[in-house]
Design a protein around this motif. Structure first.
Motif, PDB file in Angstrom:
ATOM      1  N   ARG A  55       1.771   0.573   9.459  1.00  0.00           N
ATOM      2  CA  ARG A  55       0.380   0.000   9.485  1.00  0.00           C
ATOM      3  C   ARG A  55      -0.441   0.815   8.934  1.00  0.00           C
ATOM      4  O   ARG A  55      -0.689   2.082   9.019  1.00  0.00           O
ATOM      5  N   ASP A 109       6.885   0.149   6.098  1.00  0.00           N
ATOM      6  CA  ASP A 109       6.780  -0.663   7.254  1.00  0.00           C
ATOM      7  C   ASP A 109       5.538  -0.136   8.082  1.00  0.00           C
ATOM      8  O   ASP A 109       5.074  -0.815   9.059  1.00  0.00           O
ATOM      9  N   GLY A 136       3.726  -1.335   2.778  1.00  0.00           N
ATOM     10  CA  GLY A 136       4.609  -1.852   1.610  1.00  0.00           C
ATOM     11  C   GLY A 136       3.967  -3.232   0.949  1.00  0.00           C
ATOM     12  O   GLY A 136       4.332  -3.373  -0.382  1.00  0.00           O
ATOM     13  N   ASP A 137       3.145  -3.912   1.932  1.00  0.00           N
ATOM     14  CA  ASP A 137       2.457  -5.087   1.148  1.00  0.00           C
ATOM     15  C   ASP A 137       1.388  -4.930   0.213  1.00  0.00           C
ATOM     16  O   ASP A 137       0.874  -5.455  -0.512  1.00  0.00           O
ATOM     17  N   VAL A 138       0.502  -3.433   0.439  1.00  0.00           N
ATOM     18  CA  VAL A 138      -0.656  -3.126  -0.188  1.00  0.00           C
ATOM     19  C   VAL A 138      -0.563  -1.917  -1.100  1.00  0.00           C
ATOM     20  O   VAL A 138      -1.579  -1.802  -1.685  1.00  0.00           O
ATOM     21  N   ALA A 181      -2.423  -4.286   8.074  1.00  0.00           N
ATOM     22  CA  ALA A 181      -1.920  -4.364   6.899  1.00  0.00           C
ATOM     23  C   ALA A 181      -0.772  -3.540   6.983  1.00  0.00           C
ATOM     24  O   ALA A 181      -0.765  -2.518   7.468  1.00  0.00           O
ATOM     25  N   ILE A 182       0.294  -3.953   6.322  1.00  0.00           N
ATOM     26  CA  ILE A 182       1.628  -3.073   6.100  1.00  0.00           C
ATOM     27  C   ILE A 182       1.593  -2.251   4.571  1.00  0.00           C
ATOM     28  O   ILE A 182       1.379  -2.838   3.800  1.00  0.00           O
ATOM     29  N   SER A 209       2.722  -0.322  -6.263  1.00  0.00           N
ATOM     30  CA  SER A 209       4.064   0.096  -6.879  1.00  0.00           C
ATOM     31  C   SER A 209       4.257   0.995  -7.952  1.00  0.00           C
ATOM     32  O   SER A 209       3.528   0.756  -8.814  1.00  0.00           O
ATOM     33  N   GLU A 234      -6.891   0.979  -0.626  1.00  0.00           N
ATOM     34  CA  GLU A 234      -5.800   0.305   0.158  1.00  0.00           C
ATOM     35  C   GLU A 234      -6.037   0.929   1.618  1.00  0.00           C
ATOM     36  O   GLU A 234      -5.484   0.201   2.718  1.00  0.00           O
TER      37      GLU A 234
END
Length: 162
Positions: free
Chosen positions: A60, A58, A103-105, A100-101, A108, A93
């Motif tokens: 930034r 979570d 976990g989103d970018v 931007a968060i 994985s 990234e």
């Protein structure tokens, strides 16, 4: 230890005796101390930098980027509260928008390597892939650190022929 040895310890008054079933290779893969003739080869666990930057899902990107670059790194491992590797942020990234968060970018499920892997086993893969760092984790996926290519190169171990 064998079950028989565990029972013997219990008979001597030890009240909490455990049978470590996973074995010696799991022990070494977790980066725990080993001994013997094969321990003279440099292993990733010994080279893993424990000060490698980490962040949570979570956080930034702007905050992550500032501390990662200030510490002289180009990557950040995304981990959970237990230290389990969930993803990785590379320079691409880290250059994204401030808000931007992670976990989103993140990328994985990055590949990780065990602490007992020798430098000789991986150095050619590192060279071919032009990798700067290799994530080192326990068999359970807990981050130990990042092994830097420069450290692997300076360990003066070459890949075996063939």
């Amino acid at each position: 230890m064998s079950p028989r040895a565990a029972w013997r310890l219990e008979s001597l008054g030890f009240t909490e005796v455990y049978d470590y079933v996973a074995g010696k290779s799991d022990w070494a893969a977790a980066g725990l101390i080993t001994e013997g003739t094969s321990t003279t080869q440099p292993r990733l666990g010994a080279l893993a930098r424990r000060d490698a930057p980490t962040c949570g899902l979570d956080e930034r990107v702007g905050q992550i980027r500032d501390r990662v670059f200030a510490a002289g790194w180009k990557t950040c491992m995304v981990i959970n509260d237990e230290g389990i590797v969930l993803g990785r942020l590379f320079g691409k990234e880290l250059e994204l928008a401030e808000d931007a968060i992670a976990g989103d970018v993140m990328r994985s499920g990055p590949s990780t390597y065990r602490a007992n892997v020798t430098v000789a086993e991986i150095i050619e893969r590192v060279r071919r892939g032009n990798w700067d760092t290799v994530p080192v984790s326990t068999p359970e996926g807990k981050l130990i650190g990042l092994a830097r290519r420069e450290d692997m190169e300076h360990s003066s171990v070459e890949a075996p022929p063939g």
